[in-house]
Design an enzyme around this catalytic site. Structure first.
Site, PDB file in Angstrom:
ATOM      1  N   TRP A  13       0.809  -1.220   0.000  1.00  0.00           N
ATOM      2  CA  TRP A  13       0.000   0.000   0.000  1.00  0.00           C
ATOM      3  C   TRP A  13       0.843   1.272   0.000  1.00  0.00           C
ATOM      4  O   TRP A  13       0.302   2.358  -0.152  1.00  0.00           O
ATOM      5  CB  TRP A  13      -0.947   0.015   1.203  1.00  0.00           C
ATOM      6  CG  TRP A  13      -0.284  -0.315   2.502  1.00  0.00           C
ATOM      7  CD1 TRP A  13      -0.276  -1.531   3.128  1.00  0.00           C
ATOM      8  CD2 TRP A  13       0.507   0.554   3.320  1.00  0.00           C
ATOM      9  NE1 TRP A  13       0.473  -1.474   4.275  1.00  0.00           N
ATOM     10  CE2 TRP A  13       0.962  -0.200   4.417  1.00  0.00           C
ATOM     11  CE3 TRP A  13       0.883   1.897   3.235  1.00  0.00           C
ATOM     12  CZ2 TRP A  13       1.780   0.333   5.421  1.00  0.00           C
ATOM     13  CZ3 TRP A  13       1.690   2.428   4.222  1.00  0.00           C
ATOM     14  CH2 TRP A  13       2.130   1.655   5.299  1.00  0.00           C
ATOM     15  N   LYS A  16      -2.633  -8.459  -7.543  1.00  0.00           N
ATOM     16  CA  LYS A  16      -3.404  -8.189  -6.327  1.00  0.00           C
ATOM     17  C   LYS A  16      -2.818  -6.991  -5.597  1.00  0.00           C
ATOM     18  O   LYS A  16      -1.762  -7.069  -4.992  1.00  0.00           O
ATOM     19  CB  LYS A  16      -3.407  -9.390  -5.378  1.00  0.00           C
ATOM     20  CG  LYS A  16      -4.506  -9.223  -4.323  1.00  0.00           C
ATOM     21  CD  LYS A  16      -4.271  -9.972  -3.038  1.00  0.00           C
ATOM     22  CE  LYS A  16      -3.397  -9.256  -2.058  1.00  0.00           C
ATOM     23  NZ  LYS A  16      -3.902  -7.966  -1.517  1.00  0.00           N
ATOM     24  N   SER A  28       6.134  -7.130   3.219  1.00  0.00           N
ATOM     25  CA  SER A  28       6.924  -7.405   4.418  1.00  0.00           C
ATOM     26  C   SER A  28       7.664  -8.741   4.291  1.00  0.00           C
ATOM     27  O   SER A  28       7.267  -9.631   3.532  1.00  0.00           O
ATOM     28  CB  SER A  28       5.996  -7.462   5.631  1.00  0.00           C
ATOM     29  OG  SER A  28       5.083  -8.528   5.483  1.00  0.00           O
ATOM     30  N   THR A  43       5.461 -11.838   5.193  1.00  0.00           N
ATOM     31  CA  THR A  43       4.572 -12.296   4.120  1.00  0.00           C
ATOM     32  C   THR A  43       5.379 -12.933   2.988  1.00  0.00           C
ATOM     33  O   THR A  43       4.963 -13.941   2.415  1.00  0.00           O
ATOM     34  CB  THR A  43       3.715 -11.121   3.609  1.00  0.00           C
ATOM     35  OG1 THR A  43       2.946 -10.621   4.706  1.00  0.00           O
ATOM     36  CG2 THR A  43       2.777 -11.554   2.507  1.00  0.00           C
ATOM     37  N   GLU A  68      10.563  -8.596  -2.863  1.00  0.00           N
ATOM     38  CA  GLU A  68      11.174  -7.347  -2.404  1.00  0.00           C
ATOM     39  C   GLU A  68      10.569  -7.073  -1.037  1.00  0.00           C
ATOM     40  O   GLU A  68       9.363  -6.834  -0.933  1.00  0.00           O
ATOM     41  CB  GLU A  68      10.819  -6.183  -3.349  1.00  0.00           C
ATOM     42  CG  GLU A  68      11.381  -6.302  -4.745  1.00  0.00           C
ATOM     43  CD  GLU A  68      12.888  -6.228  -4.777  1.00  0.00           C
ATOM     44  OE1 GLU A  68      13.510  -5.835  -3.754  1.00  0.00           O
ATOM     45  OE2 GLU A  68      13.457  -6.581  -5.815  1.00  0.00           O
ATOM     46  N   CYS A 104      10.184   0.946   2.187  1.00  0.00           N
ATOM     47  CA  CYS A 104      11.093  -0.171   2.477  1.00  0.00           C
ATOM     48  C   CYS A 104      12.546   0.260   2.455  1.00  0.00           C
ATOM     49  O   CYS A 104      13.383  -0.335   3.116  1.00  0.00           O
ATOM     50  CB  CYS A 104      10.833  -1.335   1.529  1.00  0.00           C
ATOM     51  SG  CYS A 104      10.853  -0.856  -0.182  1.00  0.00           S
ATOM     52  N   GLU A 122      12.198  -3.237  11.460  1.00  0.00           N
ATOM     53  CA  GLU A 122      11.567  -2.292  10.539  1.00  0.00           C
ATOM     54  C   GLU A 122      10.324  -1.736  11.220  1.00  0.00           C
ATOM     55  O   GLU A 122       9.315  -2.429  11.354  1.00  0.00           O
ATOM     56  CB  GLU A 122      11.196  -2.990   9.234  1.00  0.00           C
ATOM     57  CG  GLU A 122      10.646  -2.006   8.220  1.00  0.00           C
ATOM     58  CD  GLU A 122      10.375  -2.640   6.872  1.00  0.00           C
ATOM     59  OE1 GLU A 122       9.780  -3.736   6.842  1.00  0.00           O
ATOM     60  OE2 GLU A 122      10.763  -2.024   5.857  1.00  0.00           O
TER      61      GLU A 122
HETATM   62  P1  ADP Z   1       2.036  -4.875   5.370  1.00  0.00           P
HETATM   63  O1  ADP Z   1       2.215  -5.605   6.669  1.00  0.00           O
HETATM   64  O2  ADP Z   1       2.890  -3.705   5.249  1.00  0.00           O
HETATM   65  O3  ADP Z   1       0.620  -4.642   4.970  1.00  0.00           O
HETATM   66  P2  ADP Z   1       2.187  -7.213   3.764  1.00  0.00           P
HETATM   67  O4  ADP Z   1       3.413  -7.929   3.373  1.00  0.00           O
HETATM   68  O5  ADP Z   1       1.259  -7.885   4.700  1.00  0.00           O
HETATM   69  O6  ADP Z   1       2.673  -5.826   4.300  1.00  0.00           O
HETATM   70  O7  ADP Z   1       1.365  -6.768   2.488  1.00  0.00           O
HETATM   71  C1  ADP Z   1       1.877  -6.680   1.201  1.00  0.00           C
HETATM   72  C2  ADP Z   1       0.935  -7.377   0.246  1.00  0.00           C
HETATM   73  O8  ADP Z   1       0.931  -8.758   0.587  1.00  0.00           O
HETATM   74  C3  ADP Z   1      -0.502  -6.906   0.310  1.00  0.00           C
HETATM   75  O9  ADP Z   1      -1.041  -6.900  -0.993  1.00  0.00           O
HETATM   76  C4  ADP Z   1      -1.155  -7.976   1.154  1.00  0.00           C
HETATM   77  O10 ADP Z   1      -2.527  -8.123   0.918  1.00  0.00           O
HETATM   78  C5  ADP Z   1      -0.413  -9.204   0.706  1.00  0.00           C
HETATM   79  N1  ADP Z   1      -0.474 -10.327   1.651  1.00  0.00           N
HETATM   80  C6  ADP Z   1      -0.648 -10.282   2.984  1.00  0.00           C
HETATM   81  N2  ADP Z   1      -0.671 -11.528   3.501  1.00  0.00           N
HETATM   82  C7  ADP Z   1      -0.522 -12.393   2.471  1.00  0.00           C
HETATM   83  C8  ADP Z   1      -0.458 -13.809   2.355  1.00  0.00           C
HETATM   84  N3  ADP Z   1      -0.572 -14.609   3.397  1.00  0.00           N
HETATM   85  N4  ADP Z   1      -0.257 -14.332   1.125  1.00  0.00           N
HETATM   86  C9  ADP Z   1      -0.110 -13.550   0.050  1.00  0.00           C
HETATM   87  N5  ADP Z   1      -0.183 -12.206   0.095  1.00  0.00           N
HETATM   88  C10 ADP Z   1      -0.380 -11.619   1.280  1.00  0.00           C
END
Ligand code: ADP
Length: 470
Positions: free
Chosen positions: A137, A161, A215, A218, A237, A273, A372
């Protein structure tokens, strides 16, 4: 909530509802992947000459330029980013990425093997077919463009997505792509929850490659899911804890140094980041640097992202505020000195503005130094020797970016080489431009880089063709 079918898109600067967007279910993601597979195999996109694809994508870039103001407003509203940053940075950067990869579509070469006379062996760079992108985001349009450009130029069908909070700019790009003649099913935007739509993409047996920005936690989940499903090629990344290293002659850069330090620390409220969230400064200049940096942080105009004069907006949400506040409290309790900031600013309920914050000498294991935090918080420590600075800089599991300030060429080369970071900028805070690859080391990056021709490694696979001649 991940179960909600309607995602509420909320303005982080006011807490008010901007829109609702329907979240894609896992079944819808799977169906979109199947449709994309059919489109890919039909050859309507993959079968075009690369230059023809490039021409279509050039039209996409032109249409995005036409709609630049709208795209800037969507990212600014959804993400709470200062609209001026979107107009001058994110949106032109995204358009440039689409244009650059459009022009690169017919410049991706294979290789010819030095075989003997009885054969011709060559490699070609082929699209995977159906590929996926999952974006964050904090730079919604820019991260989407870094992935859409090379993925589509290479002939893939992309399922994208966007993050839950910021889907609207990508949805607009999907509309514009259709308008300029990108065939249906070539770019499919699937707004949705990470643990539903994101997880479905990671586990899809149809998706051949997946590029993620977000992150580290994730990223790890996605890689595990790829291994459990079909070994899709994964590029990640992820997070960072990037150092800004100021050697003893750094003050000769004067205003430029402090301007860049402030951008490194507080761009996107530090929700970036590559944020330069750790400052390492030589003891001989520490007092002067701290004075001027704190003054520059206090001079930042924090306010409504819609105001063109605003330099820093709110945090994305309440959870971010809790995390940031807890990290600063922990540093304080551990003996760190909060030189400025360290508190929430007057905000509407549901909106979380946090003051630009500088913490001196936090414990090495405090989150403001070691983790972070993803907020407008910078930690400062001093060093006496270059070796000590390098050790401190490298003492992290991350390795995304680093900046280094010195006018001494020998030291600049020596230290930049020793810094464990994918992107090192000397006498600036910069990731370079679209011609430079971008990617992290250690737990900041995995599986490939973005931008530049290197990005095609994420989105193409090599085919080895062996022609036996008689
Ligand atoms: P933040 O914690 O900063 O929101 P995320 O890594 O959770 O960072 O989010 C980055 C992207 O990864 C978003 O599009 C989020 O919806 C997606 N995301 C979050 N959880 C998952 C998951 N388990 N599998 C795949 N994509 C995910």
């Amino acid at each position: 909530m991940s179960g909600d079918r309607q995602m509420r898109i909320v303005d982080p600067s006011t807490g008010s509802l901007l829109a609702t967007v329907t979240a894609s279910s896992a079944a819808e993601v799977d169906a979109a992947a199947e449709r994309a597979r059919v489109v890919h195999r039909s050859g309507t996109w993959s079968g075009l000459d690369p230059r023809e694809r490039g021409e279509t994508l050039l039209r996409l870039a032109a249409a995005m330029e036409r709609d630049a103001e709208l795209l800037a407003r969507l990212d600014s509203e959804d993400g709470g980013k200062p609209v001026t940053d979107c107009i001058t940075g994110d949106v032109p950067g995204a358009i440039e990425a689409i244009r650059w990869f459009s022009e690169a579509a017919d410049k991706v070469y294979g290789r010819v093997a030095p075989t003997g006379r009885g054969a011709l062996g060559f490699t070609t760079r082929e699209p995977f077919g159906v590929v996926a992108a999952i974006t964050p985001w904090n730079y919604p349009l820019a991260m989407a463009a870094w992935k859409i450009g090379p993925a589509l130029a290479a002939g893939n069908c992309l399922l994208l997505k966007p993050a839950e909070a910021t889907p609207r700019s990508a949805l607009h790009v999907q509309e514009v792509a259709a308008e300029v003649g990108v065939p249906e099913g070539v770019l499919t935007v699937l707004p949705g929850h990470g643990d539903v739509a994101g997880a479905a993409l990671s586990a899809s047996p149809v998706v051949g490659a997946l590029s993620f920005t977000g992150s580290t936690a994730t990223g790890r989940r996605i890689l595990e899911s790829a291994a459990r499903s079909n070994f899709k090629r994964v590029s990640l990344e992820m997070g960072g804890k990037s150092p800004q290293v100021l050697l003893d002659d750094a003050l000769r850069y004067d205003d430029e140094l402090f301007d860049d330090m402030v951008v490194a620390a507080f761009l996107s409220s530090g929700q970036n980041c590559t944020a330069g969230s750790r400052v390492l400064v030589h003891r001989s200049i520490a007092a002067a640097v701290v004075d001027r940096f704190v003054a520059a942080a206090e001079a930042l105009r924090v306010g409504s992202p819609a105001d063109p004069a605003t330099q820093m907006g709110p945090l994305i949400d309440g959870a971010a505020y809790e995390r940031v506040a807890a990290a600063v409290d922990e540093a304080r309790a551990g003996g760190g000195t909060v030189l400025t900031g360290g508190h929430r600013l007057d905000s509407a309920p549901g909106a979380y503005f946090y003051a630009p914050t500088v913490v001196a000498d936090p414990p090495l294991d405090a989150d403001v130094w070691a983790a972070e935090v993803f907020g407008p918080v910078v930690a400062i420590r001093t060093f006496d020797t270059v070796d000590e600075a390098v050790d401190l800089a490298n003492e992290t599991s991350y390795g995304l970016a680093a900046s280094l300030w010195t006018a001494d060429l020998d030291r600049a080369l020596d230290v930049s080489r020793r810094l464990e970071a994918g992107v090192v900028s000397v006498n600036s805070y910069s990731e370079g431009d679209i011609t430079m690859p971008f990617g992290g080391w250690k737990q900041s990056g995995f599986g490939g880089t973005e931008k530049s021709l290197s990005a095609f490694d994420q989105w193409t696979r090599e085919k080895m063709t062996w022609i036996h001649t008689r």
